[in-house]
Design an enzyme around this catalytic site. Structure first.
Site, mmCIF file in Angstrom:
data_model
loop_
_atom_site.group_PDB
_atom_site.id
_atom_site.type_symbol
_atom_site.label_atom_id
_atom_site.label_comp_id
_atom_site.label_asym_id
_atom_site.label_seq_id
_atom_site.Cartn_x
_atom_site.Cartn_y
_atom_site.Cartn_z
ATOM 1 N N MET A 159 -9.303 2.633 7.991
ATOM 2 C CA MET A 159 -8.504 1.477 7.550
ATOM 3 C C MET A 159 -7.626 0.987 8.691
ATOM 4 S SD MET A 159 -7.154 2.057 3.700
ATOM 5 C CE MET A 159 -8.134 1.515 2.316
ATOM 6 N N HIS A 211 -9.961 4.575 0.780
ATOM 7 C CA HIS A 211 -8.613 4.899 0.309
ATOM 8 C C HIS A 211 -8.247 6.372 0.378
ATOM 9 C CE1 HIS A 211 -8.941 0.771 -1.043
ATOM 10 N NE2 HIS A 211 -7.630 0.768 -1.126
ATOM 11 N N ASP A 225 1.634 -0.889 11.932
ATOM 12 C CA ASP A 225 1.576 -2.204 12.588
ATOM 13 C C ASP A 225 2.853 -3.020 12.402
ATOM 14 O OD1 ASP A 225 1.380 -2.681 9.894
ATOM 15 O OD2 ASP A 225 -0.297 -4.087 10.036
ATOM 16 N N GLN A 268 -7.802 7.807 2.910
ATOM 17 C CA GLN A 268 -6.844 7.842 4.022
ATOM 18 C C GLN A 268 -5.407 7.617 3.567
ATOM 19 O OE1 GLN A 268 -8.770 5.405 7.547
ATOM 20 N NE2 GLN A 268 -9.690 4.864 5.588
ATOM 21 N N THR A 285 3.652 2.208 6.120
ATOM 22 C CA THR A 285 2.262 1.753 6.055
ATOM 23 C C THR A 285 1.405 2.605 6.968
ATOM 24 O OG1 THR A 285 0.697 -0.003 6.654
ATOM 25 C CG2 THR A 285 2.839 -0.115 7.722
ATOM 26 N N ILE A 286 0.232 2.998 6.470
ATOM 27 C CA ILE A 286 -0.644 3.810 7.324
ATOM 28 C C ILE A 286 -1.141 2.990 8.518
ATOM 29 C CG2 ILE A 286 -1.396 5.332 5.461
ATOM 30 C CD1 ILE A 286 -4.149 3.815 5.571
ATOM 31 N N ASP A 287 -1.045 1.653 8.447
ATOM 32 C CA ASP A 287 -1.577 0.810 9.527
ATOM 33 C C ASP A 287 -0.754 0.940 10.829
ATOM 34 O OD1 ASP A 287 -3.260 0.025 7.515
ATOM 35 O OD2 ASP A 287 -2.284 -1.917 7.180
ATOM 36 N N GLY A 346 -12.677 12.824 20.225
ATOM 37 C CA GLY A 346 -13.700 12.779 21.277
ATOM 38 C C GLY A 346 -14.887 11.914 20.905
ATOM 39 N N ALA A 347 -14.628 10.823 20.185
ATOM 40 C CA ALA A 347 -15.740 9.960 19.758
ATOM 41 C C ALA A 347 -16.426 9.323 20.968
ATOM 42 C CB ALA A 347 -15.224 8.879 18.826
ATOM 43 N N GLU A 348 -17.715 9.102 20.819
ATOM 44 C CA GLU A 348 -18.491 8.483 21.920
ATOM 45 C C GLU A 348 -18.260 6.975 21.948
ATOM 46 O OE1 GLU A 348 -19.975 11.173 20.096
ATOM 47 O OE2 GLU A 348 -19.367 12.226 21.923
ATOM 48 N N ARG A 369 1.678 -5.107 -5.147
ATOM 49 C CA ARG A 369 1.832 -6.289 -4.285
ATOM 50 C C ARG A 369 2.168 -7.414 -5.262
ATOM 51 N NH1 ARG A 369 -0.748 -4.109 0.337
ATOM 52 N NH2 ARG A 369 -2.700 -3.046 -0.112
ATOM 53 N N SER A 370 3.391 -7.923 -5.202
ATOM 54 C CA SER A 370 3.841 -8.880 -6.216
ATOM 55 C C SER A 370 3.716 -10.320 -5.736
ATOM 56 C CB SER A 370 5.302 -8.585 -6.577
ATOM 57 O OG SER A 370 5.791 -9.561 -7.454
ATOM 58 N N ARG A 408 -6.366 -2.562 8.396
ATOM 59 C CA ARG A 408 -6.358 -4.028 8.229
ATOM 60 C C ARG A 408 -6.696 -4.691 9.568
ATOM 61 N NH1 ARG A 408 -4.192 -6.569 3.681
ATOM 62 N NH2 ARG A 408 -2.969 -4.755 3.162
ATOM 63 N N ASP A 412 6.108 -5.261 6.537
ATOM 64 C CA ASP A 412 6.933 -6.399 6.954
ATOM 65 C C ASP A 412 6.943 -7.547 5.940
ATOM 66 O OD1 ASP A 412 4.319 -6.861 7.608
ATOM 67 O OD2 ASP A 412 4.704 -7.436 9.693
ATOM 68 N N GLY A 429 0.832 -1.211 0.000
ATOM 69 C CA GLY A 429 0.000 0.000 0.000
ATOM 70 C C GLY A 429 0.862 1.255 0.000
HETATM 71 O O1 F6P Z 1 -2.019 -1.832 4.467
HETATM 72 C C1 F6P Z 1 -2.547 -0.620 4.049
HETATM 73 C C2 F6P Z 1 -4.004 -0.754 3.699
HETATM 74 O O2 F6P Z 1 -4.477 0.521 3.290
HETATM 75 C C3 F6P Z 1 -4.895 -1.338 4.788
HETATM 76 O O3 F6P Z 1 -5.231 -0.395 5.779
HETATM 77 C C4 F6P Z 1 -6.056 -1.829 3.997
HETATM 78 O O4 F6P Z 1 -6.709 -2.895 4.660
HETATM 79 C C5 F6P Z 1 -5.420 -2.306 2.722
HETATM 80 O O5 F6P Z 1 -4.165 -1.644 2.616
HETATM 81 C C6 F6P Z 1 -6.211 -2.037 1.481
HETATM 82 O O6 F6P Z 1 -5.549 -2.628 0.422
HETATM 83 P P1 F6P Z 1 -5.864 -2.320 -1.100
HETATM 84 O O7 F6P Z 1 -5.290 -0.968 -1.416
HETATM 85 O O8 F6P Z 1 -5.176 -3.415 -1.833
HETATM 86 O O9 F6P Z 1 -7.357 -2.332 -1.260
#
Ligand code: F6P
Length: 322
Positions: A170, A251, A130, A253, A126-128, A186-188, A72-73, A172, A103, A11
Site C-alpha cells: 500500500m 489491508h 506521507d 498491512q 498513516t501507514i503511508d 533485498g528485492a531484485e 472518512r467523513s 496510495r 493531513d 485509515g
Molecule cells: O492511507 C492509508 C491507506 O491504507 C492507503 O495506503 C490505501 O491506498 C488506502 O488507505 C486504502 O483505503 P481503504 O481502506 O479506504 O480501502
C-alpha cells in the site's frame, strides 16, 4: 474547560489503540476528563461522544486497529454538519480534541478551529508515511514489519519453485513502504511512483541472470505505479521467461499487533500533543523530525507536496535503478 476528546480519522493504523490508552491515562494525570468520539468526524456529527476511564482502555495496548473506530467523513466537509459537531461538543463541555489521522483530517480540523474555536492536536497517523513535516507517522513501523514478514515468507516459496514473485504494498501515491521494504528485503526489483522507470531497461540484466542460474526474482512494487502487480508478473513470464505470481498485500498491512516502536511513539505523540494543547497551541500538528518532537502549523503540513527523504532515496538508488 477541563474536558478533552480523542478521535481517529481516515485509515486506521496499529498504534492507535496504544495512543487511545495513553490519552486516557495522560489526560487524567493532567486533571482533564477524557472522552471518546466514536467513528471519527461522523461521531462528532452524530453525537457519538462518551466519557472514558481507565477500565475502557485496559488490555488494548496489544491490539491493532482502533477501539473507537475510524471513518472518512464526507459530511464534515460541509459547514452545516460542522455546526452540528460544534453543538454536540458544547453539550459535553469539550473544547479540545486530539485527532489521530492524516493531513486531510488536519485540514478539516483547522477549518473547524477557525470557525468554532475548538482547539486540536493533530497526531500524524498513516501507514503511508506521507505527511509533510514529520519523518514518522504512527503505524509505519508495524506496517513495515508486517510487509517484511510477508516478503521473507514469499522469498522462501519463490526460491523453492524457481519463480518470480511480485508483491504490491500500500501507500496510495507514496512509495515509502515499498522503498524501505524492497531495500531491506533485498528485492531484485523495486518500483515506486516517485521514480520513473521502464521495465524494458531490466530485460537484458534479468535474462542474463536467469541464464547464469538465478532461481527466482522478488519484486516489490507500490500501489500508485503505472502497472498492476498482475501486469508486472505477466512481464516476468512473457518477457523474462520465468513462471511468476502476483501478491497484493492489501489491508493486512494496516493490522497486526503494534510493534514496540509504535507503542512508544504513540505514548510520546500523545504527551506532546496534550502538552501543546495545555500550553495554548490550539491548531498544531505534533511532528517528529530529526529525532525531535515539534509543533507545526497546518500550512506547514497540508499545503506542500510530500517527498521521500533524499538521504533514503540516495541509499536506495541502486535498488531503484537498473
Ligand atoms: O492511507 C492509508 C491507506 O491504507 C492507503 O495506503 C490505501 O491506498 C488506502 O488507505 C486504502 O483505503 P481503504 O481502506 O479506504 O480501502
Amino acid at each position: 474547560m477541563k474536558n478533552i476528546a480523542i478521535l481517529c480519522s481516515g485509515g486506521d493504523v496499529s498504534g492507535m489503540n496504544p495512543a487511545i490508552k495513553h490519552f486516557v491515562e495522560y489526560s487524567i494525570e493532567k486533571g482533564l476528563q477524557p472522552y471518546f468520539v466514536y467513528d471519527g468526524f461522523e461521531g462528532l456529527i452524530d453525537n457519538n461522544i462518551v466519557s472514558a476511564s481507565y477500565k475502557d482502555v485496559s488490555g488494548i495496548i496489544t491490539r491493532g486497529g482502533t477501539k473507537i473506530g475510524s471513518a472518512r467523513s464526507k459530511r464534515f466537509l460541509e459547514a452545516s454538519y460542522r455546526q452540528i459537531a460544534k453543538d454536540n461538543l458544547d453539550k459535553h463541555g469539550i473544547d479540545k480534541l486530539v485527532v489521530l489521522g492524516g493531513d486531510g483530517s488536519f485540514r478539516g480540523m483547522a477549518k473547524f478551529y477557525e470557525e468554532h474555536g475548538i482547539a486540536f492536536a493533530g497526531i500524524p497517523s498513516t501507514i503511508d508515511n506521507d505527511i509533510v513535516g514529520t519523518d514518522y507517522c504512527l503505524g509505519v513501523d508495524t506496517a513495515l514489519n508486517i510487509i517484511r514478514e510477508a516478503l521473507d515468507a514469499v522469498r522462501d516459496t519463490a526460491s523453492s519453485f524457481k519463480r518470480a514473485f511480485v508483491v504490491e504494498t500500500m501507500g496510495r501515491d507514496c512509495g515509502y513502504l515499498a522503498l524501505v521494504s524492497g531495500l531491506t528485503s533485498g528485492a531484485e526489483l523495486t518500483l515506486i511512483p516517485e521514480v520513473s522507470y521502464n521495465l524494458h531497461d531490466y530485460e537484458a540484466k534479468f535474462k542474463k541472470e536467469l541464464s547464469e542460474g538465478r532461481r527466482y526474482f522478488l519484486a516489490v512494487i507500490s500501489e500508485g505505479i503505472k502497472e498492476s502487480a498482475e501486469e508486472v508478473a505477466a512481464w516476468f513470464e512473457d518477457v523474462i521467461g520465468i513462471e511468476s505470481r502476483a501478491t497484493v498485500l492489501g489491508h493486512i498491512q494496516r493490522g497486526g499487533n503494534p510493534t514496540s516502536r509504535d507503542r512508544l511513539m504513540a505514548y510520546r505523540f500523545i504527551n506532546f500533543g496534550i502538552d501543546g494543547l495545555l500550553a495554548g497551541k490550539n491548531d498544531k500538528v505534533s511532528c517528529y523530525s530529526a529525532s525531535q518532537f515539534n509543533y507545526k502549523s497546518i500550512g506547514d503540513v497540508a499545503n506542500t507536496q510530500h517527498v521521500i527523504e533524499p538521504a533514503l532515496m540516495k541509499l536506495a538508488e541502486s535498488c531503484l535503478t537498473c
